[in-house]
Enzyme design. Structure first.
Site, mmCIF file in Angstrom:
data_model
loop_
_atom_site.group_PDB
_atom_site.id
_atom_site.type_symbol
_atom_site.label_atom_id
_atom_site.label_comp_id
_atom_site.label_asym_id
_atom_site.label_seq_id
_atom_site.Cartn_x
_atom_site.Cartn_y
_atom_site.Cartn_z
ATOM 1 N N ASP A 178 43.358 13.577 87.759
ATOM 2 C CA ASP A 178 43.082 13.911 86.362
ATOM 3 C C ASP A 178 44.297 14.614 85.765
ATOM 4 O O ASP A 178 44.719 15.666 86.259
ATOM 5 C CB ASP A 178 41.850 14.829 86.321
ATOM 6 C CG ASP A 178 41.381 15.141 84.916
ATOM 7 O OD1 ASP A 178 42.176 14.989 83.969
ATOM 8 O OD2 ASP A 178 40.222 15.565 84.766
ATOM 9 N N TRP A 209 52.513 -0.516 81.950
ATOM 10 C CA TRP A 209 53.541 0.360 81.355
ATOM 11 C C TRP A 209 54.468 0.918 82.429
ATOM 12 O O TRP A 209 55.630 1.204 82.149
ATOM 13 C CB TRP A 209 52.881 1.462 80.528
ATOM 14 C CG TRP A 209 52.618 1.018 79.115
ATOM 15 C CD1 TRP A 209 52.353 -0.253 78.693
ATOM 16 C CD2 TRP A 209 52.623 1.828 77.940
ATOM 17 N NE1 TRP A 209 52.186 -0.283 77.331
ATOM 18 C CE2 TRP A 209 52.339 0.982 76.842
ATOM 19 C CE3 TRP A 209 52.812 3.186 77.703
ATOM 20 C CZ2 TRP A 209 52.258 1.446 75.528
ATOM 21 C CZ3 TRP A 209 52.728 3.657 76.389
ATOM 22 C CH2 TRP A 209 52.459 2.798 75.317
ATOM 23 N N LYS A 238 48.698 6.167 72.483
ATOM 24 C CA LYS A 238 47.813 5.287 71.715
ATOM 25 C C LYS A 238 46.645 6.082 71.152
ATOM 26 O O LYS A 238 46.026 6.874 71.850
ATOM 27 C CB LYS A 238 47.279 4.169 72.613
ATOM 28 C CG LYS A 238 46.294 3.246 71.913
ATOM 29 C CD LYS A 238 46.032 1.996 72.720
ATOM 30 C CE LYS A 238 45.283 2.275 74.008
ATOM 31 N NZ LYS A 238 45.104 1.070 74.819
ATOM 32 N N ASP A 250 46.582 8.512 87.052
ATOM 33 C CA ASP A 250 45.374 7.852 86.570
ATOM 34 C C ASP A 250 44.193 8.230 87.458
ATOM 35 O O ASP A 250 44.369 8.522 88.649
ATOM 36 C CB ASP A 250 45.540 6.327 86.568
ATOM 37 C CG ASP A 250 44.552 5.651 85.623
ATOM 38 O OD1 ASP A 250 44.968 5.301 84.500
ATOM 39 O OD2 ASP A 250 43.373 5.499 85.992
#
Length: 258
Positions: free
Chosen positions: A96, A60, A160, A78
């Site tokens: 995080d 992405w 998502k 990530d």
């Protein structure tokens, strides 16, 4: 190689988007999901500032870079280390997304507040539908919370989510912070996948309400299960099905914490 492994290899060889991604040096077939989402909802524009939550392996990031061009800017976050991309305006941070120090690091890198926040992250899959749905809701609610902290007013959000009992309530939660909320499944998503994408368009500037009555927010509460079961106010707010899922998730989170 077992039968299951052979089927997986064969499926991948016959996967149009996997082969297309490989041919064009994209790190993931999911790259095409973002292209298709953007084509339909006009989320990201040229020169935009974008934050990608849960950005590994970087598919992405690549798609967003192709859209914003060399005048835009992208920061990915990530827990895993993401191999750097060959662009000065794409940076990945290891950390995080729920930690304020990581968000501060991202803000310090950005030229301005982001126009768009994207999240294609998935939880660890157990194979148990209710558990995976609950894990997905936890992750996506954290992404929404982060979006409300970072986005500029009028900005867009895409995340998502795995389908399940509380899916519609998550869409309702997103609609509290955006003028419009949509759901869609891009063509690049596999037919058998439970994933759906939730779109929030035009952020209204509201801060995330930790005291929201939404059962989704309640999922993040680590009070003892007994308190959740006996709480009269909570009983009025959620259905039996929601309650069952919530209790399963709390038990799971408590055992993980221990």
């Amino acid at each position: 190689m077992g039968k299951k492994d052979k089927r997986w290899v064969l499926q991948r060889k016959n996967d149009h988007y996997y082969n297309l991604a490989k041919k064009r040096n994209y790190r993931s077939r999911a790259t095409y999901k973002l292209f298709q989402l953007n084509e339909k909802f006009n989320l990201i524009k040229e020169r935009n500032v974008v934050v990608d939550l849960g950005c590994a392996p970087g598919g992405w990031l690549q798609a967003a870079r192709d859209i914003v061009g060399d005048k835009g800017f992208i920061v990915g976050i990530d827990l895993q280390t993401v191999k750097p991309l060959p662009y000065e305006n794409v940076i990945a941070i290891k950390g995080d997304m729920t930690k304020e120090e990581i968000l501060k690091q991202a803000r310090d890198l950005l030229p301005e507040k982001p126009d768009v926040i994207i999240c294609d992250a998935s939880p660890n899959i157990s194979g148990v539908w209710d558990v995976d749905h609950a894990r997905s809701l936890e992750l996506t609610t954290m992404a929404l919370m982060t979006a409300t902290k970072m986005l500029k007013r009028g900005g867009n959000f895409v995340v998502k989510v795995f389908q399940g009992d509380l899916f519609e309530k998550y869409v309702q939660l997103v609609s509290e912070y955006f003028d419009k909320a949509f759901t869609t499944k891009p063509r690049a998503s596999r037919d058998e996948s439970a994933e759906v994408y939730v779109i929030g368009k035009r952020f209204n500037g509201r801060k995330f309400d930790l005291n929201s009555k939404s059962p989704i927010v309640k999922l993040l509460d680590l009070k003892p299960v007994e308190e959740e079961i006996t709480s009269p106010s909570l009983r009025k707010e959620i259905s039996k099905e929601d309650s069952g899922l919530m209790i399963k998730r709390i038990k799971e989170m408590r055992s993980k914490k221990e």
